[in-house]
Design a protein around this motif. Structure first.
Motif, PDB file in Angstrom:
ATOM      1  N   TRP A 238       0.802  -1.226   0.000  1.00 43.11           N
ATOM      2  CA  TRP A 238       0.000   0.000   0.000  1.00 43.11           C
ATOM      3  C   TRP A 238       0.839   1.282   0.000  1.00 43.11           C
ATOM      4  CZ3 TRP A 238      -4.527  -1.147  -1.585  1.00 43.11           C
ATOM      5  CH2 TRP A 238      -5.120  -2.368  -1.229  1.00 43.11           C
ATOM      6  N   PRO A 239       1.583   1.540  -1.083  1.00 44.76           N
ATOM      7  CA  PRO A 239       2.352   2.800  -1.164  1.00 44.76           C
ATOM      8  C   PRO A 239       1.461   4.039  -1.140  1.00 44.76           C
ATOM      9  CG  PRO A 239       2.323   1.662  -3.287  1.00 44.76           C
ATOM     10  CD  PRO A 239       1.770   0.697  -2.283  1.00 44.76           C
ATOM     11  N   GLY A 240       0.208   3.892  -1.589  1.00 49.20           N
ATOM     12  CA  GLY A 240      -0.715   5.021  -1.561  1.00 49.20           C
ATOM     13  C   GLY A 240      -1.589   5.060  -0.329  1.00 49.20           C
ATOM     14  N   ASN A 241      -1.341   4.123   0.615  1.00 50.05           N
ATOM     15  CA  ASN A 241      -2.013   4.096   1.916  1.00 50.05           C
ATOM     16  C   ASN A 241      -3.533   3.994   1.811  1.00 50.05           C
ATOM     17  OD1 ASN A 241       0.321   4.341   3.870  1.00 50.05           O
ATOM     18  ND2 ASN A 241       0.753   6.014   2.451  1.00 50.05           N
ATOM     19  N   VAL A 242      -4.262   4.653   2.702  1.00 54.00           N
ATOM     20  CA  VAL A 242      -5.716   4.445   2.791  1.00 54.00           C
ATOM     21  C   VAL A 242      -6.423   4.914   1.520  1.00 54.00           C
ATOM     22  CG1 VAL A 242      -7.805   4.984   4.091  1.00 54.00           C
ATOM     23  CG2 VAL A 242      -5.657   4.630   5.305  1.00 54.00           C
ATOM     24  N   ARG A 243      -5.919   5.982   0.917  1.00 52.12           N
ATOM     25  CA  ARG A 243      -6.553   6.462  -0.312  1.00 52.12           C
ATOM     26  C   ARG A 243      -6.474   5.405  -1.409  1.00 52.12           C
ATOM     27  NH1 ARG A 243      -3.612  10.841  -1.262  1.00 52.12           N
ATOM     28  NH2 ARG A 243      -4.913  12.186   0.016  1.00 52.12           N
ATOM     29  N   GLU A 244      -5.326   4.764  -1.535  1.00 47.06           N
ATOM     30  CA  GLU A 244      -5.169   3.705  -2.539  1.00 47.06           C
ATOM     31  C   GLU A 244      -6.044   2.511  -2.198  1.00 47.06           C
ATOM     32  OE1 GLU A 244      -1.696   0.947  -4.659  1.00 47.06           O
ATOM     33  OE2 GLU A 244      -1.286   1.960  -2.761  1.00 47.06           O
ATOM     34  N   LEU A 245      -6.079   2.124  -0.916  1.00 45.35           N
ATOM     35  CA  LEU A 245      -6.897   0.986  -0.521  1.00 45.35           C
ATOM     36  C   LEU A 245      -8.367   1.225  -0.845  1.00 45.35           C
ATOM     37  CD1 LEU A 245      -6.694  -1.274   2.526  1.00 45.35           C
ATOM     38  CD2 LEU A 245      -8.813  -0.029   2.203  1.00 45.35           C
ATOM     39  N   ARG A 246      -8.833   2.433  -0.575  1.00 48.20           N
ATOM     40  CA  ARG A 246     -10.237   2.743  -0.876  1.00 48.20           C
ATOM     41  C   ARG A 246     -10.526   2.564  -2.362  1.00 48.20           C
ATOM     42  NH1 ARG A 246     -13.414   8.516   0.194  1.00 48.20           N
ATOM     43  NH2 ARG A 246     -15.148   8.071  -1.195  1.00 48.20           N
ATOM     44  N   ASN A 247      -9.636   3.057  -3.220  1.00 44.87           N
ATOM     45  CA  ASN A 247      -9.848   2.915  -4.661  1.00 44.87           C
ATOM     46  C   ASN A 247      -9.853   1.454  -5.078  1.00 44.87           C
ATOM     47  OD1 ASN A 247     -10.058   5.648  -5.192  1.00 44.87           O
ATOM     48  ND2 ASN A 247      -7.880   5.911  -5.589  1.00 44.87           N
ATOM     49  N   VAL A 248      -8.909   0.669  -4.546  1.00 43.64           N
ATOM     50  CA  VAL A 248      -8.823  -0.750  -4.902  1.00 43.64           C
ATOM     51  C   VAL A 248     -10.085  -1.488  -4.473  1.00 43.64           C
ATOM     52  CG1 VAL A 248      -7.607  -2.907  -4.380  1.00 43.64           C
ATOM     53  CG2 VAL A 248      -6.303  -0.847  -4.927  1.00 43.64           C
ATOM     54  N   ILE A 249     -10.552  -1.217  -3.258  1.00 46.34           N
ATOM     55  CA  ILE A 249     -11.740  -1.908  -2.736  1.00 46.34           C
ATOM     56  C   ILE A 249     -12.986  -1.522  -3.540  1.00 46.34           C
ATOM     57  CG2 ILE A 249     -13.279  -2.147  -0.758  1.00 46.34           C
ATOM     58  CD1 ILE A 249     -10.568  -3.604  -0.528  1.00 46.34           C
ATOM     59  N   GLU A 250     -13.182  -0.234  -3.739  1.00 42.80           N
ATOM     60  CA  GLU A 250     -14.382   0.199  -4.463  1.00 42.80           C
ATOM     61  C   GLU A 250     -14.392  -0.324  -5.893  1.00 42.80           C
ATOM     62  OE1 GLU A 250     -14.560   4.444  -4.021  1.00 42.80           O
ATOM     63  OE2 GLU A 250     -15.418   4.310  -1.999  1.00 42.80           O
ATOM     64  N   ARG A 251     -13.198  -0.373  -6.517  1.00 41.91           N
ATOM     65  CA  ARG A 251     -13.127  -0.900  -7.887  1.00 41.91           C
ATOM     66  C   ARG A 251     -13.428  -2.394  -7.894  1.00 41.91           C
ATOM     67  NH1 ARG A 251      -8.690   1.378  -9.164  1.00 41.91           N
ATOM     68  NH2 ARG A 251      -7.263  -0.260  -8.496  1.00 41.91           N
ATOM     69  N   ALA A 252     -12.909  -3.132  -6.900  1.00 38.20           N
ATOM     70  CA  ALA A 252     -13.148  -4.578  -6.840  1.00 38.20           C
ATOM     71  C   ALA A 252     -14.638  -4.884  -6.670  1.00 38.20           C
ATOM     72  CB  ALA A 252     -12.340  -5.188  -5.694  1.00 38.20           C
ATOM     73  N   VAL A 253     -15.305  -4.143  -5.796  1.00 41.47           N
ATOM     74  CA  VAL A 253     -16.731  -4.365  -5.566  1.00 41.47           C
ATOM     75  C   VAL A 253     -17.544  -3.976  -6.795  1.00 41.47           C
ATOM     76  CG1 VAL A 253     -18.716  -3.717  -4.139  1.00 41.47           C
ATOM     77  CG2 VAL A 253     -16.480  -4.072  -3.069  1.00 41.47           C
ATOM     78  N   TYR A 254     -17.205  -2.852  -7.394  1.00 47.02           N
ATOM     79  CA  TYR A 254     -17.924  -2.371  -8.571  1.00 47.02           C
ATOM     80  C   TYR A 254     -17.827  -3.367  -9.733  1.00 47.02           C
ATOM     81  CZ  TYR A 254     -17.743   0.032 -13.110  1.00 47.02           C
ATOM     82  OH  TYR A 254     -17.850   0.354 -14.431  1.00 47.02           O
ATOM     83  N   ARG A 255     -16.655  -4.000  -9.880  1.00 45.92           N
ATOM     84  CA  ARG A 255     -16.452  -4.921 -11.006  1.00 45.92           C
ATOM     85  C   ARG A 255     -16.966  -6.332 -10.721  1.00 45.92           C
ATOM     86  NH1 ARG A 255     -10.286  -3.551 -13.176  1.00 45.92           N
ATOM     87  NH2 ARG A 255     -10.752  -1.500 -14.055  1.00 45.92           N
ATOM     88  N   TRP A 256     -17.264  -6.640  -9.457  1.00 52.77           N
ATOM     89  CA  TRP A 256     -17.716  -7.988  -9.102  1.00 52.77           C
ATOM     90  C   TRP A 256     -19.155  -8.185  -9.541  1.00 52.77           C
ATOM     91  CZ3 TRP A 256     -15.282 -12.194  -8.292  1.00 52.77           C
ATOM     92  CH2 TRP A 256     -15.868 -13.276  -7.621  1.00 52.77           C
ATOM     93  N   GLU A 257     -19.404  -9.216 -10.294  1.00 49.36           N
ATOM     94  CA  GLU A 257     -20.723  -9.407 -10.905  1.00 49.36           C
ATOM     95  C   GLU A 257     -21.574 -10.451 -10.204  1.00 49.36           C
ATOM     96  OE1 GLU A 257     -20.060 -10.214 -15.019  1.00 49.36           O
ATOM     97  OE2 GLU A 257     -19.302  -8.196 -15.455  1.00 49.36           O
ATOM     98  N   ASP A 258     -21.132 -10.950  -9.056  1.00 48.03           N
ATOM     99  CA  ASP A 258     -21.884 -11.985  -8.351  1.00 48.03           C
ATOM    100  C   ASP A 258     -22.034 -11.599  -6.880  1.00 48.03           C
ATOM    101  OD1 ASP A 258     -23.165 -14.231  -7.532  1.00 48.03           O
ATOM    102  OD2 ASP A 258     -21.448 -15.596  -7.807  1.00 48.03           O
ATOM    103  N   PRO A 259     -22.964 -10.669  -6.571  1.00 50.91           N
ATOM    104  CA  PRO A 259     -23.119 -10.187  -5.188  1.00 50.91           C
ATOM    105  C   PRO A 259     -23.528 -11.266  -4.191  1.00 50.91           C
ATOM    106  CG  PRO A 259     -24.253  -8.753  -6.759  1.00 50.91           C
ATOM    107  CD  PRO A 259     -23.867  -9.979  -7.503  1.00 50.91           C
TER     108      PRO A 259
END
Length: 344
Positions: A221-242
């Motif tokens: 996490w070189p970008g720390n919490v800001r990077e983690l938030r982006n990674v998490i939100e992108r992962a959830v947004y792209r996941w097609e099987d809730p």
């Protein structure tokens, strides 16, 4: 959950910095907030303001790196009409706007020498003079400043005034990077994941799979919490099987087989990296495999086993030797069924 930003975490390193900010809030003294990008410096500044006697006054934020050097002084201290080309009317600066409240100066280390000199006078005497004016204006402002620079090193290099640093550093709050906040990645990931699932109108939050969470915990996490938030939100947004736990994590949003390979892309390649054609044929043979994930897993297991042996199976020493947190090492050992290696 409605707030866009909040303090989320349970590690001692994180809680200690929050506690220090809370204690400093009540005092009418300047505070320096130091930390890497994405660690939450602006959140700390807001906490210092909201918990202070100035909570009902203005909180004015200025990013010192966002303006050219020629405009920083005018933004900070204001100007009179006709003070320079384009100044058609008088304008109050950020100090006057923050009168009775708090002025948060982000990226403090980028201030020019002239701006530093005027800032010192404002902090020392509580007065500012607009550009083009002859009389100073008294202001009652608390300064909170933030940077990811090493300010003492800048002083040694004559790039920052020592007297200004002395004046601003009544209290210095250094925020830990996310990689040093043991146990906080799962907490933050769940928080941002739930919020994104609610935004997408999912009926329930399925969480992350074990392998996905291990991947998140093992990342630096070189970008720390800001990077983690982006990674998490992108992962959830792209996941097609809730209905099932999120099981795909992508750290680089630019990753693509069609990524441009022109001059601009080539310029991003590290200068020391050898060209593929320059590699010996034997090396290419050794790197061939028909199962990339299995090969990576096998190599990671060998690294862990070797490090455990070197550290006599002391897991805390092993984590330190591999530049991992204890939690990150435990997740990696669990993934490779090595938790009981050496009888530990």
């Amino acid at each position: 959950m409605e707030r866009e930003s909040a303090f989320i975490g349970q590690s001692m390193a994180f809680l200690d910095s929050v506690e220090r900010a809370s204690r400093a809030a009540a005092l009418n003294r300047p505070v320096l907030v130091i930390g890497e990008r994405g660690t939450g410096k602006e959140l700390v500044a807001e906490r210092l303001h909201r918990l202070s006697p100035r909570w009902d006054g203005p909180l004015i934020v200025m990013n010192c790196a966002a303006l050219p050097e020629t405009l920083i002084e005018a933004e900070l201290f204001g100007h009179e009409a006709g003070a320079f080309t384009g100044a058609t009317r008088a304008r109050a600066g950020r100090f006057e706007e923050a009168d009775g409240g708090t002025l948060f100066l982000d990226e403090l280390g980028t201030l020019s020498a002239a701006a530093q000199e005027r800032l010192l006078r404002a902090v020392e005497y509580g007065e500012v003079t607009r550009i083009g004016a002859s009389r100073p204006v008294n202001v009652d402002v608390r300064i909170v400043a933030a940077t990811n620079e090493n300010l003492p090193a800048l002083v040694e290099a004559n790039r920052f005034r020592a007297d200004l640093l002395d004046r601003l550093s009544f209290e210095v709050i250094t925020l830990p990077p996310l990689r040093a906040r043991e146990g906080d990645v799962p907490v933050l990931a769940d928080h941002f994941g739930r919020r994104m699932a609610a935004e997408l109108d999912w009926e329930r939050w399925p969480g992350f799979s074990r392998s996905a969470m291990d991947t998140l915990v093992g990342y630096q996490w070189p970008g720390n919490v800001r990077e983690l938030r982006n990674v998490i939100e992108r992962a959830v947004y792209r996941w097609e099987d809730p209905a099932h736990p999120v099981d795909a994590i992508e750290f680089d949003p630019f990753a693509s087989p069609w990524r441009p390979k022109g001059d601009a892309a080539r310029s991003l390649t590290p200068a020391h990296a050898p060209a593929p054609s320059a590699m010996p044929a034997a090396a290419n043979d050794e790197l061939e495999c028909d199962d990339f994930k299995a090969a990576c897993d096998a190599h990671e297991r060998k690294l862990l086993e070797a490090a455990l042996r070197r550290c006599r199976f002391n897991q805390r020493l092993t984590a330190k030797a591999l530049s991992l947190t204890y939690d990150q090492l435990r997740h990696a050992l669990r993934r490779h069924d090595l938790l009981q290696a050496g009888g530990t």
